[in-house]
Write a protein that holds these residues in place. Structure first.
Motif, PDB file in Angstrom:
ATOM      1  N   LEU A  79      24.567  -3.717  -6.313  1.00 31.31           N
ATOM      2  CA  LEU A  79      24.185  -4.432  -4.769  1.00 31.31           C
ATOM      3  C   LEU A  79      25.321  -4.227  -3.619  1.00 31.31           C
ATOM      4  N   GLU A  80      26.687  -4.451  -4.199  1.00 33.55           N
ATOM      5  CA  GLU A  80      27.671  -4.336  -3.439  1.00 33.55           C
ATOM      6  C   GLU A  80      28.219  -3.137  -3.277  1.00 33.55           C
ATOM      7  N   LEU A  81      28.198  -1.941  -4.020  1.00 32.53           N
ATOM      8  CA  LEU A  81      28.809  -0.639  -4.106  1.00 32.53           C
ATOM      9  C   LEU A  81      27.737   0.408  -3.809  1.00 32.53           C
ATOM     10  N   THR A  82      26.276   0.265  -3.877  1.00 33.53           N
ATOM     11  CA  THR A  82      25.508   1.166  -3.376  1.00 33.53           C
ATOM     12  C   THR A  82      25.539   1.769  -2.084  1.00 33.53           C
ATOM     13  N   ASP A  83      25.656   2.981  -1.871  1.00 32.04           N
ATOM     14  CA  ASP A  83      25.704   3.623  -0.154  1.00 32.04           C
ATOM     15  C   ASP A  83      24.234   4.040  -0.149  1.00 32.04           C
ATOM     16  N   VAL A  84      23.355   3.071   0.476  1.00 33.61           N
ATOM     17  CA  VAL A  84      21.982   3.381   0.887  1.00 33.61           C
ATOM     18  C   VAL A  84      21.676   4.659   1.678  1.00 33.61           C
ATOM     19  N   SER A  85      20.944   5.414   1.287  1.00 34.42           N
ATOM     20  CA  SER A  85      20.385   6.716   2.064  1.00 34.42           C
ATOM     21  C   SER A  85      19.028   6.776   2.311  1.00 34.42           C
ATOM     22  N   HIS A  86      18.571   7.411   3.459  1.00 37.43           N
ATOM     23  CA  HIS A  86      17.163   7.767   3.310  1.00 37.43           C
ATOM     24  C   HIS A  86      16.456   8.374   2.182  1.00 37.43           C
ATOM     25  N   SER A  87      17.483   9.644   1.588  1.00 34.06           N
ATOM     26  CA  SER A  87      17.054  10.096   0.631  1.00 34.06           C
ATOM     27  C   SER A  87      17.003   9.454  -0.501  1.00 34.06           C
ATOM     28  N   ILE A  88      15.911   9.468  -1.645  1.00 30.87           N
ATOM     29  CA  ILE A  88      15.911   8.573  -2.682  1.00 30.87           C
ATOM     30  C   ILE A  88      16.825   9.114  -3.723  1.00 30.87           C
ATOM     31  N   GLY A  89      17.132  10.618  -3.657  1.00 33.47           N
ATOM     32  CA  GLY A  89      18.010  11.095  -4.648  1.00 33.47           C
ATOM     33  C   GLY A  89      19.386  10.966  -4.399  1.00 33.47           C
ATOM     34  N   LYS A  90      19.852  10.640  -3.071  1.00 31.00           N
ATOM     35  CA  LYS A  90      21.456  10.230  -2.783  1.00 31.00           C
ATOM     36  C   LYS A  90      21.429   8.693  -3.137  1.00 31.00           C
ATOM     37  N   THR A  91      20.234   7.861  -2.768  1.00 32.04           N
ATOM     38  CA  THR A  91      20.344   6.415  -3.082  1.00 32.04           C
ATOM     39  C   THR A  91      20.372   5.982  -4.788  1.00 32.04           C
ATOM     40  N   THR A  92      19.738   6.799  -5.389  1.00 32.75           N
ATOM     41  CA  THR A  92      19.754   6.565  -6.798  1.00 32.75           C
ATOM     42  C   THR A  92      20.961   7.280  -7.550  1.00 32.75           C
ATOM     43  N   PHE A 115       0.989  -1.205  -0.102  1.00 33.23           N
ATOM     44  CA  PHE A 115       0.109  -0.216   0.101  1.00 33.23           C
ATOM     45  C   PHE A 115       0.979   0.994   0.126  1.00 33.23           C
ATOM     46  N   LEU A 116       2.079   0.804  -0.568  1.00 38.55           N
ATOM     47  CA  LEU A 116       2.978   2.046  -0.363  1.00 38.55           C
ATOM     48  C   LEU A 116       2.668   3.327  -1.464  1.00 38.55           C
ATOM     49  N   ASN A 117       2.694   4.637  -0.860  1.00 38.93           N
ATOM     50  CA  ASN A 117       2.319   5.520  -1.898  1.00 38.93           C
ATOM     51  C   ASN A 117       3.661   6.684  -1.944  1.00 38.93           C
ATOM     52  N   LEU A 118       4.489   6.607  -1.132  1.00 39.81           N
ATOM     53  CA  LEU A 118       5.794   7.233  -1.142  1.00 39.81           C
ATOM     54  C   LEU A 118       6.928   6.442  -1.077  1.00 39.81           C
ATOM     55  N   LEU A 119       7.955   6.814  -1.741  1.00 45.03           N
ATOM     56  CA  LEU A 119       9.240   5.981  -2.078  1.00 45.03           C
ATOM     57  C   LEU A 119      10.376   6.739  -1.518  1.00 45.03           C
ATOM     58  N   ASP A 120      10.951   6.480  -0.408  1.00 46.23           N
ATOM     59  CA  ASP A 120      12.321   6.891   0.054  1.00 46.23           C
ATOM     60  C   ASP A 120      13.453   6.072  -0.602  1.00 46.23           C
ATOM     61  N   GLY A 121      14.506   6.353  -0.292  1.00 44.49           N
ATOM     62  CA  GLY A 121      15.648   5.691  -0.559  1.00 44.49           C
ATOM     63  C   GLY A 121      15.853   4.617  -0.026  1.00 44.49           C
ATOM     64  N   THR A 122      15.840   4.227   1.187  1.00 43.36           N
ATOM     65  CA  THR A 122      15.706   2.845   1.749  1.00 43.36           C
ATOM     66  C   THR A 122      14.810   1.951   1.128  1.00 43.36           C
ATOM     67  N   MET A 123      13.482   2.281   0.961  1.00 42.40           N
ATOM     68  CA  MET A 123      12.461   1.513   0.174  1.00 42.40           C
ATOM     69  C   MET A 123      12.738   1.354  -1.155  1.00 42.40           C
TER      70      MET A 123
END
Length: 264
Positions: free
Chosen positions: A57-70, A5-13
Motif C-alpha cells: 500500500l505504501e510503495l506501489t506506484d499506481v498507474s492507469h495501466s493495469i500492467g504497470k500497476t501490478t 457492474f465492472l467488466n473491465l479492470l484498469d490499473g487504478t480500479m
C-alpha cells in the motif's frame, strides 16, 4: 459505472480493489496470529501478512495501466514480504504481473487466466509446498475463477462465487493438515488469503472496507491454546534480496534449504 457492474479492470480500479483486500487482511492480523500453528506456532502469520500488505500500500506506484500497476505491486510485495505467507503472496503477485504483462486493462476472462496461471509461481516460492495451507486455498480459488469466467458475469459476481469456493477450501484445511486438526484451527495464512478476497468482494459490491467492517466469519473447530509439541530447531524468519543476472535459482534454493525447515 458502479464497481458492482465492472467488466473491465484498469490499473487504478485494480489497486482500489487490492487496497480493500489488503485492509481486510490488516484488520484480521490479531486473529491470524492467534490461530497460527503451521509451519511454526510462533503467532506471527497475521503480523507477517499485514506487514507485507502495508508495504504494498505504501510503495506501489499506481498507474492507469493495469500492467504497470501490478508490476509495481509485485515489486513492493517482494521488498516487504515477511514470513512464509508473505513470500507466497509476493511470488503470486509476481506471477500475476508477469502474465498480465503490459496491458492497459483486462476483462474477466484474462483476469481468470492470469490468476490461475500465477498459482505455479506461488508454489515455486516454497522448496516443499504443503497442502492444507494458503497454497491450497489460492489454487482452489483460481480454479473456481476459470470455471466461472465463461458465463456472462461481472467481476463482482465472479469474485463473489469464487470466494464461496475459497471459504469452503479454508474450512477443509484441517482435513488436509493434521497439525491444524489437532490444534482445532484452520490455516492462518489461508484465512488471511480468504480475508483478502472478501475485501476485494466488498469493494466490488460498492462498499468500502475499513477496520470496523466484519470481513469473514470466525472459522474454528474448537478453541484452546496451542502447545508446540514439535522439535523445530529453526524458529525464526530471515529475509534477504539477491540481485544479479542469470542467477541459478534452484541452486540457491538448494543451498538455503540446508539452513532451515522452510526456504523460499
Amino acid at each position: 459505472m458502479s464497481s458492482k457492474f465492472l467488466n473491465l479492470l484498469d490499473g487504478t480500479m485494480f489497486f482500489n480493489a487490492f487496497s480493500s483486500g489488503a485492509t481486510a487482511v490488516i484488520r484480521e492480523q490479531n486473529d491470524l496470529n492467534r490461530i497460527n500453528v503451521f509451519p511454526v506456532p510462533d503467532g506471527d502469520t497475521g503480523t507477517n501478512l499485514a506487514s507485507t500488505m502495508r508495504s504494498i500500500l505504501e510503495l506501489t506506484d499506481v498507474s492507469h495501466s493495469i500492467g504497470k500497476t501490478t508490476r509495481s505491486i509485485a515489486d513492493a510485495a517482494l521488498m516487504g514480504a515477511r514470513g512464509n505467507s508473505g513470500a507466497i503472496f509476493a511470488q503470486y503477485m509476481h506471477g500475476l504481473s508477469t502474465i498480465i504483462g503490459d496491458r492497459d486493462s483486462i476483462d474477466r476472462k484474462t483476469f481468470a487466466k492470469a490468476a490461475h496461471e500465477a498459482i505455479s509461481y506461488a508454489y515455486d516460492a516454497m522448496v516443499t509446498p504443503v497442502e492444507g495451507t494458503m497454497l491450497t486455498v489460492m489454487k482452489d480459488w483460481a480454479e473456481a475463477l476459470i470455471a466461472i469466467e465463461d458465463s456472462e458475469r461481472s467481476f463482482f459476481e465472479m469474485v463473489e462465487r469464487s470466494n464461496e469456493v475459497a471459504l469452503k477450501s479454508l474450512e477443509e484445511t484441517p482435513e488436509k493438515l493434521a497439525v491444524l486438526k489437532k490444534a482445532g484451527v484452520v490455516d492462518a495464512g489461508a484465512k488471511g488469503f480468504v480475508a483478502f478476497i472478501e475485501g476485494i468482494k466488498t469493494f466490488l459490491s460498492g462498499r468500502g472496507v475499513n477496520l470496523e467492517d466484519e470481513i469473514i466469519p470466525d472459522i474454528e473447530l474448537k478453541k484452546h491454546v496451542h502447545i508446540d509439541e514439535g522439535n523445530i530447531k529453526n524458529r525464526y524468519c530471515t529475509e534477504a534480496i539477491i540481485e544479479g543476472s542469470r542467477l541459478d535459482v534452484n541452486g540457491i534454493k538448494s543451498i538455503i534449504s540446508q539452513f532451515g525447515d522452510s526456504a523460499w
